[in-house]
Design a protein around this motif. Structure first.
Motif, PDB file in Angstrom:
ATOM      1  N   SER A  21      33.033  45.580  44.712  1.00  0.00           N
ATOM      2  CA  SER A  21      34.161  46.143  43.960  1.00  0.00           C
ATOM      3  C   SER A  21      34.276  47.651  44.085  1.00  0.00           C
ATOM      4  CB  SER A  21      34.070  45.755  42.479  1.00  0.00           C
ATOM      5  OG  SER A  21      32.899  46.280  41.898  1.00  0.00           O
ATOM      6  N   ASN A  22      33.155  48.366  44.209  1.00  0.00           N
ATOM      7  CA  ASN A  22      33.205  49.828  44.247  1.00  0.00           C
ATOM      8  C   ASN A  22      33.965  50.369  45.452  1.00  0.00           C
ATOM      9  OD1 ASN A  22      32.519  52.491  43.371  1.00  0.00           O
ATOM     10  ND2 ASN A  22      30.898  52.536  44.904  1.00  0.00           N
ATOM     11  N   ASP A  43      35.458  29.442  45.109  1.00  0.00           N
ATOM     12  CA  ASP A  43      35.109  30.419  46.145  1.00  0.00           C
ATOM     13  C   ASP A  43      35.638  31.821  45.857  1.00  0.00           C
ATOM     14  OD1 ASP A  43      33.640  28.719  47.734  1.00  0.00           O
ATOM     15  OD2 ASP A  43      35.336  28.157  49.012  1.00  0.00           O
ATOM     16  N   TRP A  44      36.825  31.926  45.255  1.00  0.00           N
ATOM     17  CA  TRP A  44      37.429  33.232  45.027  1.00  0.00           C
ATOM     18  C   TRP A  44      36.793  33.915  43.814  1.00  0.00           C
ATOM     19  CZ3 TRP A  44      40.317  35.636  48.436  1.00  0.00           C
ATOM     20  CH2 TRP A  44      41.145  34.925  49.304  1.00  0.00           C
ATOM     21  N   VAL A  45      36.499  35.215  43.967  1.00  0.00           N
ATOM     22  CA  VAL A  45      36.087  36.066  42.852  1.00  0.00           C
ATOM     23  C   VAL A  45      37.146  37.153  42.698  1.00  0.00           C
ATOM     24  CG1 VAL A  45      34.293  37.543  41.870  1.00  0.00           C
ATOM     25  CG2 VAL A  45      33.663  35.655  43.386  1.00  0.00           C
ATOM     26  N   GLY A  46      37.692  37.286  41.488  1.00  0.00           N
ATOM     27  CA  GLY A  46      38.748  38.259  41.240  1.00  0.00           C
ATOM     28  C   GLY A  46      38.239  39.460  40.472  1.00  0.00           C
ATOM     29  N   PHE A  47      38.876  40.613  40.720  1.00  0.00           N
ATOM     30  CA  PHE A  47      38.500  41.872  40.092  1.00  0.00           C
ATOM     31  C   PHE A  47      39.751  42.614  39.636  1.00  0.00           C
ATOM     32  CE2 PHE A  47      35.433  40.756  43.297  1.00  0.00           C
ATOM     33  CZ  PHE A  47      34.194  41.126  42.808  1.00  0.00           C
ATOM     34  N   ASP A  48      39.726  43.122  38.429  1.00  0.00           N
ATOM     35  CA  ASP A  48      40.728  44.061  37.932  1.00  0.00           C
ATOM     36  C   ASP A  48      39.972  45.357  37.709  1.00  0.00           C
ATOM     37  OD1 ASP A  48      42.905  45.306  36.881  1.00  0.00           O
ATOM     38  OD2 ASP A  48      43.084  44.035  35.116  1.00  0.00           O
ATOM     39  N   THR A 102      33.003  41.003  32.279  1.00  0.00           N
ATOM     40  CA  THR A 102      33.229  42.395  32.672  1.00  0.00           C
ATOM     41  C   THR A 102      32.039  42.906  33.470  1.00  0.00           C
ATOM     42  OG1 THR A 102      32.254  43.303  30.643  1.00  0.00           O
ATOM     43  CG2 THR A 102      34.628  42.828  30.611  1.00  0.00           C
ATOM     44  N   MET A 103      32.280  44.002  34.197  1.00  0.00           N
ATOM     45  CA  MET A 103      31.242  44.549  35.063  1.00  0.00           C
ATOM     46  C   MET A 103      31.420  46.055  35.171  1.00  0.00           C
ATOM     47  SD  MET A 103      30.453  43.419  38.991  1.00  0.00           S
ATOM     48  CE  MET A 103      31.691  44.467  39.756  1.00  0.00           C
ATOM     49  N   SER A 104      30.310  46.792  35.267  1.00  0.00           N
ATOM     50  CA  SER A 104      30.382  48.245  35.451  1.00  0.00           C
ATOM     51  C   SER A 104      29.314  48.697  36.426  1.00  0.00           C
ATOM     52  CB  SER A 104      30.225  48.975  34.114  1.00  0.00           C
ATOM     53  OG  SER A 104      28.975  48.689  33.529  1.00  0.00           O
ATOM     54  N   GLN A 105      29.623  49.804  37.104  1.00  0.00           N
ATOM     55  CA  GLN A 105      28.697  50.410  38.082  1.00  0.00           C
ATOM     56  C   GLN A 105      28.759  51.919  37.916  1.00  0.00           C
ATOM     57  OE1 GLN A 105      31.262  48.099  40.793  1.00  0.00           O
ATOM     58  NE2 GLN A 105      29.489  48.044  42.153  1.00  0.00           N
ATOM     59  N   ILE A 106      27.605  52.571  37.718  1.00  0.00           N
ATOM     60  CA  ILE A 106      27.565  54.030  37.647  1.00  0.00           C
ATOM     61  C   ILE A 106      27.450  54.579  39.073  1.00  0.00           C
ATOM     62  CG2 ILE A 106      25.061  54.358  37.410  1.00  0.00           C
ATOM     63  CD1 ILE A 106      27.777  56.128  35.339  1.00  0.00           C
ATOM     64  N   ILE A 154      29.426  62.548  38.566  1.00  0.00           N
ATOM     65  CA  ILE A 154      29.166  61.190  38.100  1.00  0.00           C
ATOM     66  C   ILE A 154      30.476  60.416  38.069  1.00  0.00           C
ATOM     67  CG2 ILE A 154      28.303  59.761  36.196  1.00  0.00           C
ATOM     68  CD1 ILE A 154      26.528  62.109  35.397  1.00  0.00           C
ATOM     69  N   GLY A 155      30.416  59.155  38.482  1.00  0.00           N
ATOM     70  CA  GLY A 155      31.600  58.303  38.472  1.00  0.00           C
ATOM     71  C   GLY A 155      31.284  56.951  37.851  1.00  0.00           C
ATOM     72  N   LEU A 156      32.336  56.162  37.658  1.00  0.00           N
ATOM     73  CA  LEU A 156      32.197  54.845  37.047  1.00  0.00           C
ATOM     74  C   LEU A 156      33.225  53.899  37.651  1.00  0.00           C
ATOM     75  CD1 LEU A 156      30.952  53.051  34.742  1.00  0.00           C
ATOM     76  CD2 LEU A 156      32.859  53.843  33.316  1.00  0.00           C
ATOM     77  N   THR A 157      32.760  52.740  38.087  1.00  0.00           N
ATOM     78  CA  THR A 157      33.648  51.662  38.502  1.00  0.00           C
ATOM     79  C   THR A 157      33.575  50.554  37.460  1.00  0.00           C
ATOM     80  OG1 THR A 157      33.420  52.154  40.857  1.00  0.00           O
ATOM     81  CG2 THR A 157      34.152  49.943  40.286  1.00  0.00           C
ATOM     82  N   SER A 158      34.708  50.223  36.849  1.00  0.00           N
ATOM     83  CA  SER A 158      34.777  49.226  35.777  1.00  0.00           C
ATOM     84  C   SER A 158      35.688  48.094  36.219  1.00  0.00           C
ATOM     85  CB  SER A 158      35.329  49.843  34.491  1.00  0.00           C
ATOM     86  OG  SER A 158      34.532  50.929  34.073  1.00  0.00           O
ATOM     87  N   SER A 159      35.251  46.857  35.988  1.00  0.00           N
ATOM     88  CA  SER A 159      36.017  45.695  36.438  1.00  0.00           C
ATOM     89  C   SER A 159      36.029  44.606  35.377  1.00  0.00           C
ATOM     90  CB  SER A 159      35.426  45.105  37.725  1.00  0.00           C
ATOM     91  OG  SER A 159      35.403  46.038  38.780  1.00  0.00           O
ATOM     92  N   VAL A 160      37.148  43.906  35.269  1.00  0.00           N
ATOM     93  CA  VAL A 160      37.183  42.605  34.608  1.00  0.00           C
ATOM     94  C   VAL A 160      37.069  41.567  35.708  1.00  0.00           C
ATOM     95  CG1 VAL A 160      38.499  41.009  33.194  1.00  0.00           C
ATOM     96  CG2 VAL A 160      38.586  43.459  32.702  1.00  0.00           C
ATOM     97  N   LEU A 161      36.117  40.652  35.573  1.00  0.00           N
ATOM     98  CA  LEU A 161      35.846  39.637  36.577  1.00  0.00           C
ATOM     99  C   LEU A 161      36.662  38.372  36.302  1.00  0.00           C
ATOM    100  CD1 LEU A 161      31.973  40.050  36.595  1.00  0.00           C
ATOM    101  CD2 LEU A 161      33.527  40.783  38.417  1.00  0.00           C
ATOM    102  N   HIS A 162      37.098  37.713  37.382  1.00  0.00           N
ATOM    103  CA  HIS A 162      37.917  36.505  37.256  1.00  0.00           C
ATOM    104  C   HIS A 162      37.444  35.430  38.224  1.00  0.00           C
ATOM    105  CE1 HIS A 162      40.625  39.610  35.686  1.00  0.00           C
ATOM    106  NE2 HIS A 162      41.415  38.685  35.206  1.00  0.00           N
ATOM    107  N   ASP A 163      37.712  34.178  37.872  1.00  0.00           N
ATOM    108  CA  ASP A 163      37.857  33.132  38.868  1.00  0.00           C
ATOM    109  C   ASP A 163      39.305  32.664  38.797  1.00  0.00           C
ATOM    110  OD1 ASP A 163      38.009  31.396  36.674  1.00  0.00           O
ATOM    111  OD2 ASP A 163      36.050  30.490  37.020  1.00  0.00           O
TER     112      ASP A 163
END
Length: 257
Positions: free
Chosen positions: A185-186, A215-220, A246-250, A230-239
Motif C-alpha cells: 500500500s505504501n 483473491d482481491w485485497v482493497g485499500f482506501d 484498518t492498517m497504518s505504516q510509519i 516522518i510520514g504515515l500511510t493509513s489505509s482502510v482494508l477491504h475484500d
C-alpha cells in the motif's frame, strides 16, 4: 512458482518473485509479512483446535532481507484460554529482520451486531488497471495485478491481487493469502517521486474486525508527510464484500538531496 519454498520445519527460502522495490536484490517485505502470519497460524493449529482468529498483526522491520534462506521462531508471550499474544521472528543468518506480534482471539456469534460506518470503495471491475512497474521495479511489484482510482498524489483507492501463491505445495488461510499483499500500500499512491525521495516504512499494524475472503485485497489509502522527516500511510482494508479493518505504516522520509 511461489514467493517462498519451505526447506524445513522452521526454515524457508525466498524466490525471485519477492524482489524489492527500493532494492531489487533485497526482499519486498510484503510476502514475508504473509509468511509470518501463516507461521503463527500453523503454530496455533499445532497447539490447539478451538479456532482462535487473528485480530491484530503488528510488524516491526528490524533490517533488510536478502533473497535467500530464512528461519522463523514462534513464541507464545501471553497464553490464554480465549486470548493469546504470539510473537514470530523472521531471521537471516542469525540476525532478526522482522518481528510480528499477533493477538489471537476466540470467535463468537455476533452476526446480529455486525456493521461498520467505514465506506466501501468501488469494486475491482469498476477501476482501471494500473501498471505499478511504471513507478517501481522488482519481482514482487511485477507479480501484482492492480486496479486503481487515483484522487491526487498520496490519496487513492485500489485493489491488488497476485497469481503467485505464498508457498509451494502448502495450503494457507485466506488471511495469510491476503496479508502477503498488505505492505504494497505504501507505494500505490506516492506523494513524491521515489527516485527523488525515499519513504520506506518501518512497521505495519493491521486491526481486523472481519477475516478476509477471496483473491482481491482493497485499500482506501492516504499518505501524509510531516515537516520533520516522518510520514504515515493509513489505509482502510477491504475484500470484495466490504471493509475488513484498518492498517497504518510509519515512514522515514528521506529526500535524496
Amino acid at each position: 512458482m511461489s514467493y517462498f519454498e519451505r526447506t524445513g520445519g522452521h526454515s524457508f527460502r525466498a524466490t525471485e518473485h519477492v524482489g524489492g522495490a527500493w532494492n531489487t536484490a533485497e526482499q519486498h517485505i510484503a510476502p514475508a509479512f504473509g509468511l509470518l502470519a501463516h507461521v503463527v497460524e500453523c503454530d496455533r493449529n499445532a497447539r490447539r483446535d478451538d479456532g482462535l482468529v487473528i485480530g491484530r498483526l503488528s510488524y516491526d522491520i528490524l533490517g533488510v532481507l536478502p533473497i535467500g534462506d530464512m528461519d522463523v521462531e514462534v513464541t507464545v508471550l501471553r497464553p490464554g484460554r480465549t486470548i493469546e499474544l504470539v510473537e514470530a521472528v523472521l531471521s537471516h543468518g542469525g540476525r532478526a529482520a522482522v518481528r510480528l506480534r499477533a493477538w489471537l482471539m476466540t470467535p463468537g456469534a455476533t452476526d446480529t451486531l455486525e456493521g461498520t460506518a467505514l465506506p466501501r470503495i468501488a469494486a475491482p471491475d469498476e477501476m482501471k488497471p494500473w501498471d505499478a512497474a511504471e513507478v517501481w521495479p522488482g519481482g514482487f511489484i511485477e507479480s501484482a495485478e492492480i486496479r486503481r482510482d487515483q484522487v491526487e498524489p498520496g490519496r487513492a483507492s485500489f485493489w491488488v491481487r497476485s497469481p503467485i501463491p505464498l508457498l509451494t505445495d502448502e495450503k494457507v488461510s485466506d488471511l495469510a493469502h491476503a496479508v502477503r499483499l498488505f505492505d504494497i500500500s505504501n507505494g500505490m499512491t506516492v506523494r513524491a517521486d521515489p527516485k527523488a525521495v525515499a519513504f520506506p516504512n518501518l512497521d505495519l499494524t493491521a486491526h481486523l474486525f472481519r477475516q478476509p475472503n477471496g483473491d482481491w485485497v482493497g485499500f482506501d489509502t492516504t499518505v501524509s508527510f510531516g515537516a520533520d522527516g516522518i510520514g504515515l500511510t493509513s489505509s482502510v482494508l477491504h475484500d470484495t464484500y466490504g471493509p475488513i479493518g484498518t492498517m497504518s505504516q510509519i515512514l522515514t522520509v528521506r529526500p535524496s538531496t
